[in-house]
Enzyme design. Structure first.
Site, PDB file in Angstrom:
ATOM      1  N   PRO I  10      47.739  38.934  62.751  1.00 49.58           N
ATOM      2  CA  PRO I  10      48.880  38.283  63.394  1.00 49.58           C
ATOM      3  C   PRO I  10      50.021  39.227  63.756  1.00 49.58           C
ATOM      4  O   PRO I  10      50.374  40.109  62.959  1.00 49.58           O
ATOM      5  CB  PRO I  10      49.355  37.281  62.334  1.00 49.58           C
ATOM      6  CG  PRO I  10      48.156  37.005  61.510  1.00 49.58           C
ATOM      7  CD  PRO I  10      47.356  38.262  61.511  1.00 49.58           C
ATOM      8  N   ASN I  11      50.574  39.032  64.933  1.00 41.04           N
ATOM      9  CA  ASN I  11      51.765  39.708  65.441  1.00 41.04           C
ATOM     10  C   ASN I  11      51.525  41.153  65.846  1.00 41.04           C
ATOM     11  O   ASN I  11      52.433  41.770  66.407  1.00 41.04           O
ATOM     12  CB  ASN I  11      52.917  39.635  64.410  1.00 41.04           C
ATOM     13  CG  ASN I  11      53.303  38.197  64.134  1.00 41.04           C
ATOM     14  OD1 ASN I  11      53.632  37.445  65.061  1.00 41.04           O
ATOM     15  ND2 ASN I  11      53.222  37.770  62.888  1.00 41.04           N
ATOM     16  N   ARG I  18      57.904  44.612  68.951  1.00 46.33           N
ATOM     17  CA  ARG I  18      58.221  44.080  67.618  1.00 46.33           C
ATOM     18  C   ARG I  18      58.917  45.122  66.762  1.00 46.33           C
ATOM     19  O   ARG I  18      58.343  46.168  66.486  1.00 46.33           O
ATOM     20  CB  ARG I  18      56.900  43.676  66.939  1.00 46.33           C
ATOM     21  CG  ARG I  18      57.039  43.172  65.534  1.00 46.33           C
ATOM     22  CD  ARG I  18      55.666  43.088  64.875  1.00 46.33           C
ATOM     23  NE  ARG I  18      55.762  42.596  63.524  1.00 46.33           N
ATOM     24  CZ  ARG I  18      54.783  42.641  62.647  1.00 46.33           C
ATOM     25  NH1 ARG I  18      53.616  43.140  62.989  1.00 46.33           N
ATOM     26  NH2 ARG I  18      54.944  42.193  61.421  1.00 46.33           N
ATOM     27  N   TYR I  23      57.929  49.600  63.485  1.00 47.82           N
ATOM     28  CA  TYR I  23      56.539  49.723  63.922  1.00 47.82           C
ATOM     29  C   TYR I  23      56.319  50.713  65.073  1.00 47.82           C
ATOM     30  O   TYR I  23      55.192  50.912  65.513  1.00 47.82           O
ATOM     31  CB  TYR I  23      55.998  48.349  64.329  1.00 47.82           C
ATOM     32  CG  TYR I  23      55.956  47.364  63.196  1.00 47.82           C
ATOM     33  CD1 TYR I  23      54.959  47.457  62.217  1.00 47.82           C
ATOM     34  CD2 TYR I  23      56.894  46.351  63.076  1.00 47.82           C
ATOM     35  CE1 TYR I  23      54.916  46.559  61.162  1.00 47.82           C
ATOM     36  CE2 TYR I  23      56.859  45.447  62.020  1.00 47.82           C
ATOM     37  CZ  TYR I  23      55.868  45.559  61.077  1.00 47.82           C
ATOM     38  OH  TYR I  23      55.820  44.676  60.029  1.00 47.82           O
ATOM     39  N   ASN I  74      43.763  46.124  60.172  1.00 47.71           N
ATOM     40  CA  ASN I  74      45.182  45.957  59.862  1.00 47.71           C
ATOM     41  C   ASN I  74      45.418  44.466  59.973  1.00 47.71           C
ATOM     42  O   ASN I  74      45.546  43.920  61.064  1.00 47.71           O
ATOM     43  CB  ASN I  74      46.049  46.723  60.869  1.00 47.71           C
ATOM     44  CG  ASN I  74      47.526  46.512  60.584  1.00 47.71           C
ATOM     45  OD1 ASN I  74      47.892  45.627  59.815  1.00 47.71           O
ATOM     46  ND2 ASN I  74      48.369  47.321  61.210  1.00 47.71           N
ATOM     47  N   ALA I  77      50.442  40.433  58.268  1.00 52.90           N
ATOM     48  CA  ALA I  77      50.940  39.749  57.073  1.00 52.90           C
ATOM     49  C   ALA I  77      49.822  39.054  56.300  1.00 52.90           C
ATOM     50  O   ALA I  77      49.990  38.770  55.108  1.00 52.90           O
ATOM     51  CB  ALA I  77      52.018  38.738  57.463  1.00 52.90           C
ATOM     52  N   GLU I  98      41.471  50.062  55.471  1.00 48.87           N
ATOM     53  CA  GLU I  98      42.678  49.273  55.757  1.00 48.87           C
ATOM     54  C   GLU I  98      43.766  50.203  56.298  1.00 48.87           C
ATOM     55  O   GLU I  98      43.992  51.275  55.730  1.00 48.87           O
ATOM     56  CB  GLU I  98      43.129  48.659  54.425  1.00 48.87           C
ATOM     57  CG  GLU I  98      44.243  47.663  54.541  1.00 48.87           C
ATOM     58  CD  GLU I  98      44.708  47.189  53.171  1.00 48.87           C
ATOM     59  OE1 GLU I  98      44.296  47.777  52.141  1.00 48.87           O
ATOM     60  OE2 GLU I  98      45.490  46.231  53.138  1.00 48.87           O
ATOM     61  N   HIS I 100      47.916  50.393  57.682  1.00 47.04           N
ATOM     62  CA  HIS I 100      49.230  49.787  57.946  1.00 47.04           C
ATOM     63  C   HIS I 100      50.107  50.809  58.641  1.00 47.04           C
ATOM     64  O   HIS I 100      50.173  51.968  58.199  1.00 47.04           O
ATOM     65  CB  HIS I 100      49.893  49.303  56.653  1.00 47.04           C
ATOM     66  CG  HIS I 100      49.134  48.191  56.049  1.00 47.04           C
ATOM     67  ND1 HIS I 100      49.160  46.917  56.553  1.00 47.04           N
ATOM     68  CD2 HIS I 100      48.266  48.160  55.020  1.00 47.04           C
ATOM     69  CE1 HIS I 100      48.356  46.156  55.853  1.00 47.04           C
ATOM     70  NE2 HIS I 100      47.792  46.873  54.917  1.00 47.04           N
ATOM     71  N   LEU I 101      50.773  50.370  59.686  1.00 48.07           N
ATOM     72  CA  LEU I 101      51.637  51.271  60.457  1.00 48.07           C
ATOM     73  C   LEU I 101      52.829  51.737  59.650  1.00 48.07           C
ATOM     74  O   LEU I 101      53.133  52.919  59.585  1.00 48.07           O
ATOM     75  CB  LEU I 101      52.124  50.559  61.724  1.00 48.07           C
ATOM     76  CG  LEU I 101      51.032  50.246  62.751  1.00 48.07           C
ATOM     77  CD1 LEU I 101      51.335  48.940  63.458  1.00 48.07           C
ATOM     78  CD2 LEU I 101      50.919  51.378  63.754  1.00 48.07           C
ATOM     79  N   SER I 102      53.520  50.793  59.052  1.00 46.54           N
ATOM     80  CA  SER I 102      54.726  51.118  58.285  1.00 46.54           C
ATOM     81  C   SER I 102      54.342  51.366  56.828  1.00 46.54           C
ATOM     82  O   SER I 102      53.243  51.016  56.400  1.00 46.54           O
ATOM     83  CB  SER I 102      55.713  49.969  58.381  1.00 46.54           C
ATOM     84  OG  SER I 102      55.171  48.824  57.742  1.00 46.54           O
ATOM     85  N   ARG I 107      59.078  48.580  51.761  1.00 46.69           N
ATOM     86  CA  ARG I 107      59.676  47.387  52.372  1.00 46.69           C
ATOM     87  C   ARG I 107      59.795  46.237  51.361  1.00 46.69           C
ATOM     88  O   ARG I 107      59.855  46.490  50.160  1.00 46.69           O
ATOM     89  CB  ARG I 107      58.838  46.988  53.599  1.00 46.69           C
ATOM     90  CG  ARG I 107      58.830  48.121  54.649  1.00 46.69           C
ATOM     91  CD  ARG I 107      57.983  47.795  55.852  1.00 46.69           C
ATOM     92  NE  ARG I 107      58.509  46.648  56.586  1.00 46.69           N
ATOM     93  CZ  ARG I 107      57.820  45.931  57.456  1.00 46.69           C
ATOM     94  NH1 ARG I 107      56.548  46.255  57.702  1.00 46.69           N
ATOM     95  NH2 ARG I 107      58.362  44.912  58.079  1.00 46.69           N
ATOM     96  N   ARG I 111      55.323  42.757  50.397  1.00 47.92           N
ATOM     97  CA  ARG I 111      54.409  43.616  51.160  1.00 47.92           C
ATOM     98  C   ARG I 111      53.755  44.693  50.275  1.00 47.92           C
ATOM     99  O   ARG I 111      52.951  45.484  50.759  1.00 47.92           O
ATOM    100  CB  ARG I 111      55.161  44.313  52.307  1.00 47.92           C
ATOM    101  CG  ARG I 111      55.626  43.358  53.378  1.00 47.92           C
ATOM    102  CD  ARG I 111      56.010  44.073  54.668  1.00 47.92           C
ATOM    103  NE  ARG I 111      56.996  43.302  55.391  1.00 47.92           N
ATOM    104  CZ  ARG I 111      56.699  42.315  56.259  1.00 47.92           C
ATOM    105  NH1 ARG I 111      55.457  42.004  56.515  1.00 47.92           N
ATOM    106  NH2 ARG I 111      57.661  41.653  56.861  1.00 47.92           N
TER     107      ARG I 111
END
Lengths: 150, 150, 150, 150, 150, 150, 150, 150, 150, 150, 150, 150
Positions: I10-11, I18, I23, I74, I77, I98, I100-102, I107, I111
């Site tokens: 999602p997203n 975004r 990101y 990825n 959420a 897996e 993740h960009l950030s 955070r 997360r």
């Protein structure tokens, strides 16, 4: 002239008679007298207030904030839950130093957390009545540094 | 003559350059010099030691304990987990005052708990390099009171 | 010939003077001498090492593992957080017995959890310096049983 | 003459057949025989009792306390919740050593906490049936030291 | 010229022999050789350091920071508790990438939390010795992007 | 003559009308009258005080302590957080019995913990207005036993 | 005629000799005699039962429930985990009052929670053997009020 | 005529000057004036009260309840711990709507839990001073619906 | 030929617009183009799929598994709660990495935990869009090694 | 011939009269009769045992295990804490199905966790006395499948 | 012209028939009609969307964001776990107000936490279908204030 | 005629190939066929639906509720977090029985909690595909009893 409020919370008016093995035999009156004496040396004014009422401590702070430059606070047991007192200190925007006579980290678990610690500048714990004088020394110094920076 | 060790843990040798908005621009050398100066005024001896090694801090304490009367300690990040350092302080039976430059209660959650706090006499937090001097004032006073009591 | 390392962690070199009501009045030297004597009876070799440095304990273990058949370890306060020491023991693949002089379950909460317990064969707690001798008896026995099985 | 009770809790009568990879192939009868033999060597008396009933273990302890000098106890799964057994041990004021055959710290999380550990003198874990003999050695020694002190 | 330190913590010098089903059969020397080779391709310098001592890792970082542009770190078990190492990385202000050979999230619960993760740029886990090379690729790229932005 | 204070905290002045299915239909005035009557039988004096203000309860206790021999206290919802009231009771050194009309353990989770329970002599819960009379009986008895012991 | 069972759990048969500084020097026999005497005054019948067996307490309750009007219970350490006893009390539908001799809230943390408290009418804690008599007074009163309401 | 009390807790009298980026620049006086104006439109009466004293808020509520039809309350920091205020609201049996100016769920963790939320009808958060007006609209509507149902 | 699915949750279709400070400004289309390019170099096929629907991601995985050799994922959420996606990956038995960009560990607390981490081979976090390319490099390498082993 | 034990724990002998809105009006005798009838249909033997004593349930299981093929167990409240019963089931190595009459997940929080669930084959909850019959059906089926596999 | 999306999550299409004592008897169609009517008064456009699919709600938001000025959202049970929906709202950068018909703080514990609350502007709870209208009033006002500020 | 929906959540369409040591080798098609067969015997109708989409399961339930008398549900991994599915079941007011093929209490911790358990009538776990048939037997019986009661 620099003015500093010294606020004491519930049961601190009983110092001297209250659990003397924990809190010492010095009364609050004598501590305040020592603070006045030290304030004279530093050339600052100290005004002392004690109350068993959370609301009265907040009222006092709101009313006197315009004439104050800093706060020394020993909130007694309110230290551990009075979020309202915390908000009052934040609202005042005054630099504050928290003092505890006994070493709260060596006592019951509920005394290990202070809701004020995060929003005070400093935190002096376990040094008996000397803690108030050290707080006064530190706060005076800190206010002087601030004045220079301006 | 009264002798006080001032112990500093990991990364405190980087003061001055380390995150100056948090820890200030004063170097450890200058803080130690200020402590020496203040010690002269109090008529006490101060000996300073810094290490990034938990074991070296313990070695130092074990070796010097016979000649020490008290300890001022800022264990850096070891504050939060070095139970071995805690045991070393307890073993020494020396009165100790814990110092932190920054207000550890206003930072990351892991910094809110000190494993040393419960076994130190006092705890001075958030008052920058002044904290060391206040600790020296307090420890000198405390040792004098003890001598009188004997 | 069977060789067993007896590793002692931080502050255990202070035994005898360290909090004698908790740890007893026997020094580490005398405990090691007793272990040597008992080792003679069992026909095994014991080599003793103490350090206040987590890293030194790991270095020692890595270096001596090829010549060792088992480990007796009292990691002192490192017991409660030294995952690096735990990994070193696992890496060595040596059978180990953990010893504590005092009853860690009757003391502060942080002493109730050992990060080594799960990866040691056995755990002997609260029996003072006898605990080391019992560990030696047990480890010798255990190594004999293993030899028979081979 | 010194008399020591060896108490075994629920399911320990099944030793030998019960999960042999965890508990070994030795039966409780043979362990008790070994204990009797060792007791002879130490010149002490051992009396063994096993029950699957918490209440029966408490009854036994209350009844025999006047004639006992110490207790070796493996409470089986009751170790983890029988506060009544804990109270019975405290009430008896007898020195006790807790034994577990398997390494309870390397098994399910619920086995990591013993409600008896804090009130026993010692705790021997993971050394199989040898643990009982080690406990007997240690308890005999401990009782001798106590007699000397008197 | 761009220089990157590759730091390895406790027990990583045992790679190849240490639990090979978890960590693989590649030695640290061979991994470092591969890194040197890859560094040549990228036109950067790599300097490798391993220690079992938390303090030595911090000393190394403090000493070499002025000549470094970035850090690749596998702190071994220190990952899970060395707040002093975390502070040292923050103090250095160098961009860092954390590497773990095994998938720490598929192992014991205590390995699921890294005290370094929050302050590193990136985190590469579970990809064996390739993880170091990927980290070098990523860090080189990242430092190039930074140079362009200046 | 023996004098006992009966302190009631916030909202207890509303008894009779406040949630009668939980607290009953008896008013505080009638409870106090019953207490006076029972006090007459016991030959002791009872003085009753209710306030919605934490601070007023502390003020009252501090002021009357010199003339009091014991305290019966139902602190209402303050039971669950007023550490200041707890400190006031400890400071007074008076024996105290805590009373709750309803069974606080059968209500909302936040009512299951009393910050006063640990420092009171006794705790009577769930027996409605009878709880106050039972507390008076118990406290009178307890004070008589104390007098005999002197 | 009104009949009340007084149930005592594990180790309460040892009262008088069991930790007398905590539980007092009064034996259970004498407490029961006092209860019989008081019952006579109230015109009710009291039947007393003690067992170290959870199951026996449940058996007793199931068997006698048809002839009982209420229960006074001190379940000893079973208080803290015997959900089976809790279910037995609920099944009986008899009004019950829980008694503890010592102030369980001032002792070990595991004694602060009673699994019976939520399903008993009342809870009397810390008042020594008087607690049983107060419970009898309260239960008699409560049963009378119930009879009137019918 | 329908009468609604608008209660404001500690530090809300400082609105306008208190942390204006969080709470806005509108004073409490002006908010109350807006409420009076809106009340006129709805044909209801609004009476406003602010205090820094938990006890005073409870006193006010107890005293005015007979003449009130509903309550709008922003208890300030008392929101998070004043169980006494919660009990006072329950005792009054008045429908209440809780208002917070800032989004308490986007601030410190201790502000995420309201002890009043469960016993109020509604909860309006984060909409600044408009929240009070919306609460008045909603409460008026709700009271009208109730009247129709009767 | 080796085929690798690149799944985005999602997203992630909103990348570029975004929260670009978190990101980056690279769109998902461009990342996918880069992946295709790199795949060509490695001689593997990449097929990309994004959906805001947990169910659609599972459907895709179930349908394409027979033609896939590995997965780069990825999950956005969903990473933190989609146990159904976790089960789908396990069911496929495909090796997965897996991404993740950030840096999710720097955070919000929610997360910090990935329900996928334990069942993926590797985990690459915080390296922006490079993370996808590194994952492709690593997965290709890993699949080659597997082929050799067969 | 296949033999299955049906074990019922504390208070289940009170079925029919015990809280009938929760547990139904069927007595244990009638449930057992139904089980016997169903067993006849399946061509298996059922032997039923109920006790309020944890120890008696364990004794029964130990004694009968050699003649049993499976177990159906409703341990009543022991479900939630009897680790000794759990160990007894594991020791027996018999396949077991756990039954609860009421939906334990819709009742008090302490009933949501079964210490037996993890070591039973199946778990049937909330289907009243039918649950026992379903367990018998399932266990018979399961034992048949096992026989075929051999 | 100002356009506001009103998003409703799973099961909200069942309003009117779904648990009417909790959610009221008003259907979603009628609520939407009321919103349209109110929007007309405010001179704004409202577009309503309901889905039982988390993914569809995210798709809708992504697609319509360019034409929207704000969002009113009642995510139903997704409120408590849909971090993907949370991310979608953050990605949109639209001001949002969260609405719940029932008082989620007076219901099951899992309903007390909203993963959306921290990132919405406001939160209106427990005021039934009026909550939507109040949210529309507030959002319109808020958007007007924003326009003025520009 | 009685109609029962059998709902299966994510990944259950993969039965037979999915982790066969955990879930068995039976496909969902064959389980459904068995259910149809058994339904015939009971004289009821069964309609089966599987989806990997939470929303689709809710849509199905909402649409078919008017024609349904009960539900058998295995929500797969949604069991552990889909509060929306829980709400959908509650909204339908249909009696439901939850089924799990594997013993979820003997697997990963996250599988030990079902958000559906509290609101279903029954819960059948660990009995493989037989669980569905048992659920059908139970639900049919339960619906018959209900019809009789009407």
């Amino acid at each position: 002239m620099v003015t500093i409020a010294v606020l004491n919370g519930p049961n601190l008016n009983m110092l001297g008679t209250r659990e003397p093995t924990i809190y010492g035999t010095m009364t609050l009156e004598r501590i305040n007298a020592q603070l006045q004496e030290r304030a004279l040396l530093h050339g600052v004014t100290v005004q002392c207030f004690q109350s068993n009422h959370e609301g009265a401590l907040i009222d006092y702070l709101q009313e006197h904030t315009p004439n104050l430059d800093g706060v020394i606070i020993n909130a007694g047991a309110l230290t551990h839950y009075s979020l309202a007192l915390r908000d009052a200190l934040v609202t005042s925007t005054l630099p504050a130093i928290e003092v505890h006579l006994s070493n709260i980290y060596a006592r019951e678990a509920f005394r290990h957390h202070s809701v004020l610690a995060a929003i005070c500048r400093g935190h002096i714990v376990g040094l008996g009545w000397h803690g108030y004088l050290l707080a006064l020394d530190a706060l005076t110094e800190l206010l002087r540094e601030q004045q220079k920076e301006r």
